[in-house]
Design an enzyme around this catalytic site. Structure first.
Site, mmCIF file in Angstrom:
data_model
loop_
_atom_site.group_PDB
_atom_site.id
_atom_site.type_symbol
_atom_site.label_atom_id
_atom_site.label_comp_id
_atom_site.label_asym_id
_atom_site.label_seq_id
_atom_site.Cartn_x
_atom_site.Cartn_y
_atom_site.Cartn_z
ATOM 1 N N HIS A 19 2.231 -3.392 -6.749
ATOM 2 C CA HIS A 19 2.874 -4.677 -7.072
ATOM 3 C C HIS A 19 2.413 -5.061 -8.479
ATOM 4 O O HIS A 19 1.209 -5.248 -8.698
ATOM 5 C CB HIS A 19 2.445 -5.758 -6.080
ATOM 6 C CG HIS A 19 2.768 -5.405 -4.653
ATOM 7 N ND1 HIS A 19 3.906 -5.872 -4.017
ATOM 8 C CD2 HIS A 19 2.123 -4.617 -3.745
ATOM 9 C CE1 HIS A 19 3.933 -5.400 -2.778
ATOM 10 N NE2 HIS A 19 2.867 -4.631 -2.582
ATOM 11 N N GLU A 69 1.561 -2.598 8.419
ATOM 12 C CA GLU A 69 0.278 -2.896 7.747
ATOM 13 C C GLU A 69 -0.504 -3.769 8.731
ATOM 14 O O GLU A 69 -1.474 -3.324 9.339
ATOM 15 C CB GLU A 69 0.535 -3.628 6.417
ATOM 16 C CG GLU A 69 -0.755 -4.041 5.677
ATOM 17 C CD GLU A 69 -0.497 -4.907 4.431
ATOM 18 O OE1 GLU A 69 0.585 -5.506 4.307
ATOM 19 O OE2 GLU A 69 -1.436 -4.997 3.590
ATOM 20 N N ASP A 71 -1.692 -0.610 -4.378
ATOM 21 C CA ASP A 71 -1.186 -1.894 -3.872
ATOM 22 C C ASP A 71 -1.356 -3.018 -4.907
ATOM 23 O O ASP A 71 -0.413 -3.312 -5.646
ATOM 24 C CB ASP A 71 -1.865 -2.238 -2.535
ATOM 25 C CG ASP A 71 -1.027 -3.128 -1.641
ATOM 26 O OD1 ASP A 71 0.129 -3.422 -1.985
ATOM 27 O OD2 ASP A 71 -1.525 -3.517 -0.556
HETATM 28 N N1 HPA Z 1 1.527 -6.558 1.840
HETATM 29 C C1 HPA Z 1 2.493 -7.467 1.825
HETATM 30 N N2 HPA Z 1 2.835 -8.121 0.730
HETATM 31 C C2 HPA Z 1 2.199 -7.868 -0.407
HETATM 32 C C3 HPA Z 1 1.186 -6.941 -0.455
HETATM 33 C C4 HPA Z 1 0.850 -6.232 0.727
HETATM 34 O O1 HPA Z 1 -0.039 -5.355 0.780
HETATM 35 N N3 HPA Z 1 0.755 -6.934 -1.735
HETATM 36 C C5 HPA Z 1 1.494 -7.821 -2.433
HETATM 37 N N4 HPA Z 1 2.380 -8.398 -1.628
HETATM 38 ZN ZN ZN Z 2 2.006 -3.824 -0.891
#
Ligand code: HPA
Ligand code: ZN
Length: 330
Positions: free
Chosen positions: A16, A193, A271
């Site tokens: 991101h 996740e 991430d």
């Molecule tokens: N998960 C969900 N949304 C997110 C993440 C993540 O790991 N990182 C930035 N936005």
């Molecule tokens: Zn992510």
């Protein structure tokens, strides 16, 4: 083994761009734009990065985005990421951005995408840009965001789904994903996740995604693991993120080795590296050091990263050849 892992030529597929905002750049942009930040020093910022779950991270991450105001800010953010990534072996990057976080504050869509693209275009790292919809907002908001993206589709390659997972299943976004796929965009989604394995199945069946972001909770469903292995659906796993957000109690508990052993197309990614203690090479290093992954497993992860990337066959072959050349030289 640890330097080898760090330096391996690789693709990063789960990154991101807002999550690459280092505290130093946050202060610089705050000053440049006359924006107040609730911290007095870099040390204080880093000390605040203690998270108990995904939401506790997202609250801080969205707040920090307030310093990002101009095209130049997004350019400088992406440029800084690309420099750090290049120093950790990244040859290809597929980068998420969250336009809704910025357009809701009055930042023009064109400045967000234009600034990021200007940095990508001047880098030696090949790249794709992925527009992520925020799943805590409505499907209608996502559809309006896709409409806003239409004049910029020459700069955008794919769509994704991120933000608060539990209670926001992928199926809510089936319409906007269908429309985006009709427009020629490829689709990925965060699933499994914090959310249950059924969200992974839903993302495959209802969103027609080509990769699952995170996906580590697939391990709770043997049938799903078999499906992911059989169909070579890549998982973009983020080890340091998973430990920082308490998806696993410690790196020693991470199941990435088992996912590899079960034949999944697993990849390693960072991430939100400014928040989770390291860039992608640091993630490779952590699993080499703390999980004892061997050379063959690390090379498989790097090969998988190019297999899972959205590349033309000739580009993919070039990247894989560069990896083989690195291995021959080492
Ligand atoms: N998960 C969900 N949304 C997110 C993440 C993540 O790991 N990182 C930035 N936005
Ligand atoms: Zn992510």
């Amino acid at each position: 083994m640890s330097d080898f892992a760090h330096d391996l030529p690789k693709a990063e597929l789960h990154l991101h761009i807002e999550g690459t905002l280092e505290p130093e750049l946050m202060f610089e942009l705050a000053q440049r734009n006359g924006v107040a930040v609730p911290y007095t020093s870099v040390e204080e910022v880093r000390a605040a990065y203690v998270f108990t779950d995904l939401q506790s991270f997202l609250d801080i991450y969205y707040a920090a985005c307030d310093v990002l105001r101009t095209e130049a800010d997004f350019h400088d953010l992406a440029r800084a990421y690309l420099e750090r990534a290049a120093a950790q072996g990244v040859r290809h990057a597929e980068i998420f951005f969250d336009p809704q976080t910025h357009t809701a504050r009055g930042v023009p869509f064109a400045d967000v995408v234009g600034g990021i693209h200007r940095a990508l275009a001047s880098s030696d790292i090949s790249s794709r840009l992925i527009l992520c919809f925020l799943r805590h907002l409505s499907p209608e908001d996502a559809m309006a965001t896709l409409e806003e993206a239409l004049p910029h589709l020459d700069l955008i390659d794919g769509i994704g789904l991120d933000s608060s997972e539990v209670g926001n299943p992928p199926g809510r976004f089936a319409d906007v994903f269908r429309r985006a796929r009709e427009l020629g965009l490829f689709a990925v989604a965060h699933a499994g996740e914090e959310g249950p394995p059924s969200y992974i199945t839903e993302a495959l069946d209802q969103l027609a995604v080509r990769r699952i972001d995170h996906g580590v909770r697939c391990i709770e469903d043997d049938g799903l693991v078999e499906r992911l292995a059989r169909d070579r659906v890549p998982l973009t796993v983020c080890p340091l993120s998973n430990v920082r957000l308490a998806v696993f109690p410690s790196m020693a508990d991470h199941t990435i080795g088992e996912l590899l052993d079960r034949g999944l197309c697993v990849t390693v990614n960072s991430d939100d590296p400014a928040y989770f203690g390291g860039y992608v090479g640091d993630n490779y290093r952590a699993i080499a050091d703390e999980l004892g992954l061997d050379r063959d497993q690390l090379v498989t992860l790097a090969r998988n990263s190019f297999e899972a990337a959205v590349l033309e066959p000739a580009e993919r072959a070039q990247h894989l050849e560069a990896l083989e050349a690195f291995l021959r030289a080492g």
